[in-house]
Design an enzyme around this catalytic site. Structure first.
Site, PDB file in Angstrom:
ATOM      1  CB  CYS A 114      -0.954  -0.019   1.179  1.00  0.00           C
ATOM      2  SG  CYS A 114      -1.953  -1.515   1.244  1.00  0.00           S
ATOM      3  CG  HIS A 238      -2.832   3.112   2.706  1.00  0.00           C
ATOM      4  ND1 HIS A 238      -3.537   2.835   1.560  1.00  0.00           N
ATOM      5  CD2 HIS A 238      -2.842   1.964   3.447  1.00  0.00           C
ATOM      6  CE1 HIS A 238      -3.940   1.584   1.594  1.00  0.00           C
ATOM      7  NE2 HIS A 238      -3.547   1.033   2.726  1.00  0.00           N
ATOM      8  CG  ASN A 268      -6.595  -0.974   1.942  1.00  0.00           C
ATOM      9  OD1 ASN A 268      -5.960  -0.529   0.979  1.00  0.00           O
ATOM     10  ND2 ASN A 268      -6.007  -1.517   2.989  1.00  0.00           N
TER      11      ASN A 268
HETATM   12  N1  COA Z   1     -17.996  -7.952  11.447  1.00  0.00           N
HETATM   13  C1  COA Z   1     -18.299  -8.212  12.731  1.00  0.00           C
HETATM   14  N2  COA Z   1     -17.384  -8.618  13.615  1.00  0.00           N
HETATM   15  C2  COA Z   1     -16.117  -8.759  13.165  1.00  0.00           C
HETATM   16  C3  COA Z   1     -15.744  -8.513  11.839  1.00  0.00           C
HETATM   17  C4  COA Z   1     -16.750  -8.096  10.975  1.00  0.00           C
HETATM   18  N3  COA Z   1     -16.504  -7.832   9.684  1.00  0.00           N
HETATM   19  N4  COA Z   1     -14.431  -8.745  11.718  1.00  0.00           N
HETATM   20  C5  COA Z   1     -13.987  -9.127  12.923  1.00  0.00           C
HETATM   21  N5  COA Z   1     -15.008  -9.150  13.796  1.00  0.00           N
HETATM   22  C6  COA Z   1     -15.006  -9.524  15.210  1.00  0.00           C
HETATM   23  C7  COA Z   1     -13.820 -10.358  15.598  1.00  0.00           C
HETATM   24  O1  COA Z   1     -14.037 -11.718  15.264  1.00  0.00           O
HETATM   25  C8  COA Z   1     -13.760 -10.126  17.073  1.00  0.00           C
HETATM   26  O2  COA Z   1     -14.697 -10.958  17.690  1.00  0.00           O
HETATM   27  P1  COA Z   1     -14.348 -11.677  19.095  1.00  0.00           P
HETATM   28  O3  COA Z   1     -14.109 -10.545  20.058  1.00  0.00           O
HETATM   29  O4  COA Z   1     -15.582 -12.455  19.376  1.00  0.00           O
HETATM   30  O5  COA Z   1     -13.142 -12.487  18.826  1.00  0.00           O
HETATM   31  C9  COA Z   1     -14.239  -8.693  17.229  1.00  0.00           C
HETATM   32  O6  COA Z   1     -14.884  -8.366  15.997  1.00  0.00           O
HETATM   33  C10 COA Z   1     -13.126  -7.689  17.450  1.00  0.00           C
HETATM   34  O7  COA Z   1     -12.111  -7.989  16.549  1.00  0.00           O
HETATM   35  P2  COA Z   1     -10.886  -7.038  16.389  1.00  0.00           P
HETATM   36  O8  COA Z   1      -9.939  -7.646  15.403  1.00  0.00           O
HETATM   37  O9  COA Z   1     -10.369  -6.651  17.741  1.00  0.00           O
HETATM   38  O10 COA Z   1     -11.587  -5.766  15.745  1.00  0.00           O
HETATM   39  P3  COA Z   1     -10.937  -4.414  15.396  1.00  0.00           P
HETATM   40  O11 COA Z   1     -11.669  -3.343  16.076  1.00  0.00           O
HETATM   41  O12 COA Z   1      -9.450  -4.459  15.563  1.00  0.00           O
HETATM   42  O13 COA Z   1     -11.215  -4.289  13.845  1.00  0.00           O
HETATM   43  C11 COA Z   1     -10.078  -4.582  11.783  1.00  0.00           C
HETATM   44  C12 COA Z   1     -10.742  -5.282  12.960  1.00  0.00           C
HETATM   45  C13 COA Z   1      -9.606  -5.637  10.791  1.00  0.00           C
HETATM   46  C14 COA Z   1     -11.098  -3.693  11.123  1.00  0.00           C
HETATM   47  C15 COA Z   1      -8.883  -3.735  12.313  1.00  0.00           C
HETATM   48  O14 COA Z   1      -8.068  -4.549  13.128  1.00  0.00           O
HETATM   49  C16 COA Z   1      -8.056  -3.145  11.216  1.00  0.00           C
HETATM   50  O15 COA Z   1      -8.519  -2.352  10.417  1.00  0.00           O
HETATM   51  N6  COA Z   1      -6.748  -3.484  11.194  1.00  0.00           N
HETATM   52  C17 COA Z   1      -5.864  -2.955  10.173  1.00  0.00           C
HETATM   53  C18 COA Z   1      -6.078  -3.696   8.880  1.00  0.00           C
HETATM   54  C19 COA Z   1      -5.421  -2.992   7.727  1.00  0.00           C
HETATM   55  O16 COA Z   1      -5.324  -1.785   7.711  1.00  0.00           O
HETATM   56  N7  COA Z   1      -5.000  -3.782   6.744  1.00  0.00           N
HETATM   57  C20 COA Z   1      -4.417  -3.276   5.555  1.00  0.00           C
HETATM   58  C21 COA Z   1      -3.069  -2.718   5.774  1.00  0.00           C
HETATM   59  S1  COA Z   1      -2.545  -1.861   4.392  1.00  0.00           S
END
Ligand code: COA
Length: 314
Positions: A114, A238, A268
């Site tokens: 990215c 980004h 993204n």
């Molecule tokens: N819908 C509902 N629940 C979801 C979900 C979705 N699409 N995706 C994950 N969850 C759940 C998880 O399973 C977890 O459940 P649990 O507590 O029962 O285990 C809960 O939500 C919290 O998960 P968590 O990973 O802590 O959520 P978060 O607030 O960190 O959000 C992301 C998850 C992926 C959105 C976040 O971590 C993120 O954006 N990370 C960066 C990713 C990124 O930028 N990638 C590209 C890099 S260039």
């Protein structure tokens, strides 16, 4: 022929391309266990565009950038295509785009995930210092091809699109005032995709490291430009997660209102996201001559890159 004197460069124009097909959060909720509200709350994404090929989107964005610049395409010396989702393993998708555009110039792909477009922009300045006059820098992706549509933690994030920029050598003052590129290979397993596989991500680890990487990279570029965060008029980050951008801005002491955001409608789009957000700011008339514009990206690798541009008024 001897090497030329080092020289600055100007960004002449931008172009973008997004697929027509809009996929909403509700569409995704029909396939995986998620909701529109959860996705908006945790990422800021409301919808994304899916479809096309990387070369096709790159070609369309490039055509628009070339048209807007008014240059003769035959004067382009090099095409740098930043992508993590090339059409084929071989040849470089840049060569396909070159053929589509009828160019006769150097062409290469660049994979810095990215951060790719910002890496490409900085690389273009290096080539211009070595004597090239006009360079097309493109970020283009079809991440939908490597997304696991049954994985709710990743399929809500990734999407398709392209952005392109024409960069030109100038005898006057160049735009680029500060730049930085980095990679921390120790974090390579936080986001990866094997050949013929799908993207696998550790969202929490990416989140934490992305905030730090954006701050670090931005501070490097600002220091090189002899500027402070207060001097920045516009941040073009980004577009991975609105909360990552908010947290980075907070650490840098830059108001979130100074960012250009497209994530709510694009998701993204990896290397396409910075040029898409930069063009969005231009279309909204949010950039004036002599503004200090900070481009900052991060991504798999984990890579990061930033550039401070003094806007030349295009
Ligand atoms: N819908 C509902 N629940 C979801 C979900 C979705 N699409 N995706 C994950 N969850 C759940 C998880 O399973 C977890 O459940 P649990 O507590 O029962 O285990 C809960 O939500 C919290 O998960 P968590 O990973 O802590 O959520 P978060 O607030 O960190 O959000 C992301 C998850 C992926 C959105 C976040 O971590 C993120 O954006 N990370 C960066 C990713 C990124 O930028 N990638 C590209 C890099 S260039």
């Amino acid at each position: 022929m001897s090497l030329p004197q080092p020289s600055g460069a100007r960004l002449l124009s931008l172009g973008t391309s997004l697929p027509d097909n809009v996929v909403t959060n509700d569409d995704l909720a029909e396939r995986v266990d998620t909701t529109h509200d959860w996705i908006v709350d945790r990422t800021g994404i409301q919808e994304r565009r899916i479809g096309g090929t990387t070369s096709g989107l790159a070609t369309d964005a490039s055509r628009q950038a070339i048209e807007r610049s008014g240059i003769d395409p035959s004067t382009i010396d090099l095409l740098i295509l930043a992508t993590t989702s090339p059409d084929r393993r071989v040849p470089a998708t840049a060569s396909t785009v070159q053929e589509n555009l009828g160019l006769s110039c150097g062409a290469m792909d660049l994979n810095a995930a990215c951060s790719g477009f910002v890496y490409g922009l900085i690389a273009a300045h290096g080539f211009i210092n070595l004597g090239h006059r006009r360079i097309l820098v493109v970020g283009a992706e079809t991440l939908s091809r490597i997304t696991n549509w049954d994985d709710r933690s990743t399929c809500i994030l990734f999407a398709d699109g392209a952005g392109a920029a024409v960069i030109e050598r100038t005898d006057g003052e160049g735009d680029l005032k500060g730049w930085h590129v980095a990679s921390n290979g120790a974090l390579e397993d936080t986001l990866f995709c094997e050949f013929d596989g799908k993207l696998i991500m550790s969202g929490g680890a990416i989140f934490k490291n992305a905030v730090l990487a954006m701050e670090r990279s931005a501070l490097h570029s600002l220091e090189m430009a002899d500027l402070t965060p207060d001097d920045i008029d516009l941040v073009v980050p980004h577009q991975a997660n609105v909360r990552i951008v908010e947290a980075s801005c907070k650490r840098l002491g830059i108001p979130f209102e100074k960012t250009s955001m497209t994530i709510h409608r694009t998701g993204n789009t990896s290397s396409a996201s910075v040029p898409l957000a930069l063009d969005h700011a231009l279309q909204e008339n949010r950039i004036s001559k002599d503004d200090n514009v900070l481009l900052v990206g991060f991504g798999a690798g984990m890579t990061s890159a930033s550039a401070v541009l003094k806007w030349n008024g295009v």
